[in-house]
Design a protein around this motif. Structure first.
Motif, PDB file in Angstrom:
ATOM      1  N   GLU A 141      35.574  62.353  24.838  1.00  0.00           N
ATOM      2  CA  GLU A 141      34.764  61.134  24.725  1.00  0.00           C
ATOM      3  C   GLU A 141      35.583  59.903  25.108  1.00  0.00           C
ATOM      4  OE1 GLU A 141      32.094  58.652  21.466  1.00  0.00           O
ATOM      5  OE2 GLU A 141      32.902  60.603  20.915  1.00  0.00           O
ATOM      6  N   LEU A 142      36.829  59.850  24.649  1.00  0.00           N
ATOM      7  CA  LEU A 142      37.690  58.714  24.991  1.00  0.00           C
ATOM      8  C   LEU A 142      37.952  58.678  26.493  1.00  0.00           C
ATOM      9  CD1 LEU A 142      39.330  56.269  24.124  1.00  0.00           C
ATOM     10  CD2 LEU A 142      41.255  57.813  23.656  1.00  0.00           C
ATOM     11  N   LYS A 143      38.187  59.828  27.101  1.00  0.00           N
ATOM     12  CA  LYS A 143      38.407  59.877  28.556  1.00  0.00           C
ATOM     13  C   LYS A 143      37.214  59.295  29.305  1.00  0.00           C
ATOM     14  CE  LYS A 143      41.361  63.970  28.979  1.00  0.00           C
ATOM     15  NZ  LYS A 143      41.410  65.352  29.490  1.00  0.00           N
ATOM     16  N   ILE A 144      36.016  59.687  28.901  1.00  0.00           N
ATOM     17  CA  ILE A 144      34.808  59.199  29.568  1.00  0.00           C
ATOM     18  C   ILE A 144      34.694  57.684  29.454  1.00  0.00           C
ATOM     19  CG2 ILE A 144      32.271  59.181  29.443  1.00  0.00           C
ATOM     20  CD1 ILE A 144      32.508  62.190  28.625  1.00  0.00           C
ATOM     21  N   VAL A 145      34.926  57.168  28.256  1.00  0.00           N
ATOM     22  CA  VAL A 145      34.833  55.715  28.028  1.00  0.00           C
ATOM     23  C   VAL A 145      35.888  54.980  28.861  1.00  0.00           C
ATOM     24  CG1 VAL A 145      35.132  53.895  26.303  1.00  0.00           C
ATOM     25  CG2 VAL A 145      33.785  55.917  25.746  1.00  0.00           C
ATOM     26  N   ILE A 146      37.106  55.503  28.886  1.00  0.00           N
ATOM     27  CA  ILE A 146      38.175  54.852  29.642  1.00  0.00           C
ATOM     28  C   ILE A 146      37.902  54.910  31.146  1.00  0.00           C
ATOM     29  CG2 ILE A 146      40.617  55.000  30.273  1.00  0.00           C
ATOM     30  CD1 ILE A 146      41.209  55.810  27.371  1.00  0.00           C
ATOM     31  N   GLU A 147      37.427  56.050  31.631  1.00  0.00           N
ATOM     32  CA  GLU A 147      37.128  56.163  33.063  1.00  0.00           C
ATOM     33  C   GLU A 147      36.037  55.186  33.477  1.00  0.00           C
ATOM     34  OE1 GLU A 147      36.442  60.372  33.279  1.00  0.00           O
ATOM     35  OE2 GLU A 147      38.596  60.803  33.538  1.00  0.00           O
ATOM     36  N   ASP A 148      35.040  54.972  32.622  1.00  0.00           N
ATOM     37  CA  ASP A 148      34.002  53.972  32.902  1.00  0.00           C
ATOM     38  C   ASP A 148      34.591  52.568  32.869  1.00  0.00           C
ATOM     39  OD1 ASP A 148      32.014  55.865  33.200  1.00  0.00           O
ATOM     40  OD2 ASP A 148      31.175  55.576  31.186  1.00  0.00           O
ATOM     41  N   LEU A 149      35.455  52.338  31.937  1.00  0.00           N
ATOM     42  CA  LEU A 149      36.058  51.023  31.741  1.00  0.00           C
ATOM     43  C   LEU A 149      36.919  50.605  32.932  1.00  0.00           C
ATOM     44  CD1 LEU A 149      36.705  48.671  29.750  1.00  0.00           C
ATOM     45  CD2 LEU A 149      38.532  50.104  28.849  1.00  0.00           C
ATOM     46  N   ILE A 150      37.666  51.527  33.490  1.00  0.00           N
ATOM     47  CA  ILE A 150      38.589  51.230  34.582  1.00  0.00           C
ATOM     48  C   ILE A 150      37.881  50.609  35.781  1.00  0.00           C
ATOM     49  CG2 ILE A 150      39.971  52.366  36.385  1.00  0.00           C
ATOM     50  CD1 ILE A 150      41.202  54.102  34.287  1.00  0.00           C
ATOM     51  N   GLN A 151      36.640  50.968  35.996  1.00  0.00           N
ATOM     52  CA  GLN A 151      35.907  50.504  37.180  1.00  0.00           C
ATOM     53  C   GLN A 151      35.775  48.985  37.255  1.00  0.00           C
ATOM     54  OE1 GLN A 151      32.213  52.676  37.552  1.00  0.00           O
ATOM     55  NE2 GLN A 151      33.173  54.535  36.788  1.00  0.00           N
ATOM     56  N   TYR A 152      35.732  48.333  36.109  1.00  0.00           N
ATOM     57  CA  TYR A 152      35.523  46.870  36.119  1.00  0.00           C
ATOM     58  C   TYR A 152      36.530  46.130  35.239  1.00  0.00           C
ATOM     59  CZ  TYR A 152      33.089  47.972  31.750  1.00  0.00           C
ATOM     60  OH  TYR A 152      32.776  48.426  30.496  1.00  0.00           O
ATOM     61  N   ALA A 153      37.601  46.804  34.852  1.00  0.00           N
ATOM     62  CA  ALA A 153      38.555  46.217  33.903  1.00  0.00           C
ATOM     63  C   ALA A 153      39.588  45.333  34.595  1.00  0.00           C
ATOM     64  CB  ALA A 153      39.252  47.332  33.132  1.00  0.00           C
ATOM     65  N   THR A 154      40.223  44.520  33.781  1.00  0.00           N
ATOM     66  CA  THR A 154      41.321  43.673  34.257  1.00  0.00           C
ATOM     67  C   THR A 154      42.561  44.539  34.490  1.00  0.00           C
ATOM     68  OG1 THR A 154      42.093  43.263  32.009  1.00  0.00           O
ATOM     69  CG2 THR A 154      40.452  41.709  32.912  1.00  0.00           C
ATOM     70  N   LYS A 163      47.889  54.937  31.635  1.00  0.00           N
ATOM     71  CA  LYS A 163      48.912  55.578  30.804  1.00  0.00           C
ATOM     72  C   LYS A 163      48.282  56.516  29.774  1.00  0.00           C
ATOM     73  CE  LYS A 163      52.335  51.900  31.230  1.00  0.00           C
ATOM     74  NZ  LYS A 163      53.021  50.796  30.570  1.00  0.00           N
ATOM     75  N   ILE A 164      47.215  56.055  29.151  1.00  0.00           N
ATOM     76  CA  ILE A 164      46.547  56.878  28.131  1.00  0.00           C
ATOM     77  C   ILE A 164      45.886  58.088  28.788  1.00  0.00           C
ATOM     78  CG2 ILE A 164      44.619  56.918  26.488  1.00  0.00           C
ATOM     79  CD1 ILE A 164      45.514  54.087  25.626  1.00  0.00           C
ATOM     80  N   LEU A 165      45.225  57.885  29.934  1.00  0.00           N
ATOM     81  CA  LEU A 165      44.615  59.018  30.623  1.00  0.00           C
ATOM     82  C   LEU A 165      45.662  60.054  31.027  1.00  0.00           C
ATOM     83  CD1 LEU A 165      41.910  57.272  32.832  1.00  0.00           C
ATOM     84  CD2 LEU A 165      41.520  58.774  30.875  1.00  0.00           C
ATOM     85  N   ALA A 166      46.820  59.587  31.465  1.00  0.00           N
ATOM     86  CA  ALA A 166      47.901  60.526  31.833  1.00  0.00           C
ATOM     87  C   ALA A 166      48.359  61.321  30.610  1.00  0.00           C
ATOM     88  CB  ALA A 166      49.075  59.758  32.445  1.00  0.00           C
ATOM     89  N   ASP A 167      48.461  60.643  29.462  1.00  0.00           N
ATOM     90  CA  ASP A 167      48.860  61.331  28.228  1.00  0.00           C
ATOM     91  C   ASP A 167      47.787  62.319  27.757  1.00  0.00           C
ATOM     92  OD1 ASP A 167      51.281  60.048  28.132  1.00  0.00           O
ATOM     93  OD2 ASP A 167      50.696  58.628  26.553  1.00  0.00           O
ATOM     94  N   LEU A 168      46.530  61.964  27.993  1.00  0.00           N
ATOM     95  CA  LEU A 168      45.439  62.851  27.585  1.00  0.00           C
ATOM     96  C   LEU A 168      45.313  64.063  28.506  1.00  0.00           C
ATOM     97  CD1 LEU A 168      42.677  60.244  26.630  1.00  0.00           C
ATOM     98  CD2 LEU A 168      43.949  61.731  25.069  1.00  0.00           C
ATOM     99  N   GLY A 169      45.920  63.962  29.682  1.00  0.00           N
ATOM    100  CA  GLY A 169      45.877  65.099  30.619  1.00  0.00           C
ATOM    101  C   GLY A 169      44.823  64.899  31.639  1.00  0.00           C
TER     102      GLY A 169
END
Length: 169
Positions: A141-154, A163-169
């Protein structure tokens, strides 16, 4: 020192540091500062939050008795300075089990909000990531939220997200 009076004098890093030096590792003085952190007047709570950050940076254990109250305070949708300082402080704390669900819900809410500030999103991401270590079933669930966030994030949020996605695998 009268901490509340000192907070009304000026809003500056130097004043927050002066208050933090006065508080030191003294639990009674820190309790007084925390009462001001939860003050109804925004200017007082904003300035107290700045001083609390300086205190906790040097003495992290001072915050332990207030963690549940801080998390509960997030339900009131505090002003951004209070919210930012709260999640900043909580990202480095062990969260009591009884408050983990509420905090995780708030972090996902902040991460999903297009109007939330960069700092609140970055700190919330770290908190959510830390909690997935206790609840690995939340990683996807966190991966999905972060991947969506990256598209429009600062850039700051994107950096932390990668970094977090890399740690999550």
């Amino acid at each position: 020192m009268n901490i509340e009076l000192q907070l009304t004098k000026v809003h500056s890093k130097e004043n927050a540091q002066l208050i933090a030096i006065h508080v030191g590792n003294n639990a009674q003085r820190f309790e007084e500062l925390m009462q001001l952190f939860f003050h109804k007047k925004y200017r007082i709570s904003q300035r107290a939050a700045h001083a609390v950050s300086h205190c906790v940076d040097k003495h992290p254990n001072l915050l332990k008795p207030y963690i549940n109250q801080m998390i509960d305070h997030l339900k009131s949708d505090p002003e951004v300075a209070i919210k930012r300082n709260t999640v900043r402080l909580l990202q480095k704390q062990d969260i009591p089990e009884e408050s983990q669900g509420l905090l995780l819900d708030k972090c996902f809410e902040y991460l999903s909000s297009p109007s939330e500030t960069t700092a609140v999103k970055a700190f919330s991401m770290t908190i959510a990531y830390n909690l997935t270590k206790l609840y690995p079933e939340l990683e996807s669930e966190l991966k999905i939220v972060i991947e969506d966030l990256i598209q429009y994030a600062t850039p700051g949020v994107v950096n932390r997200a990668k970094k977090i996605l890399a740690d999550l695998g």
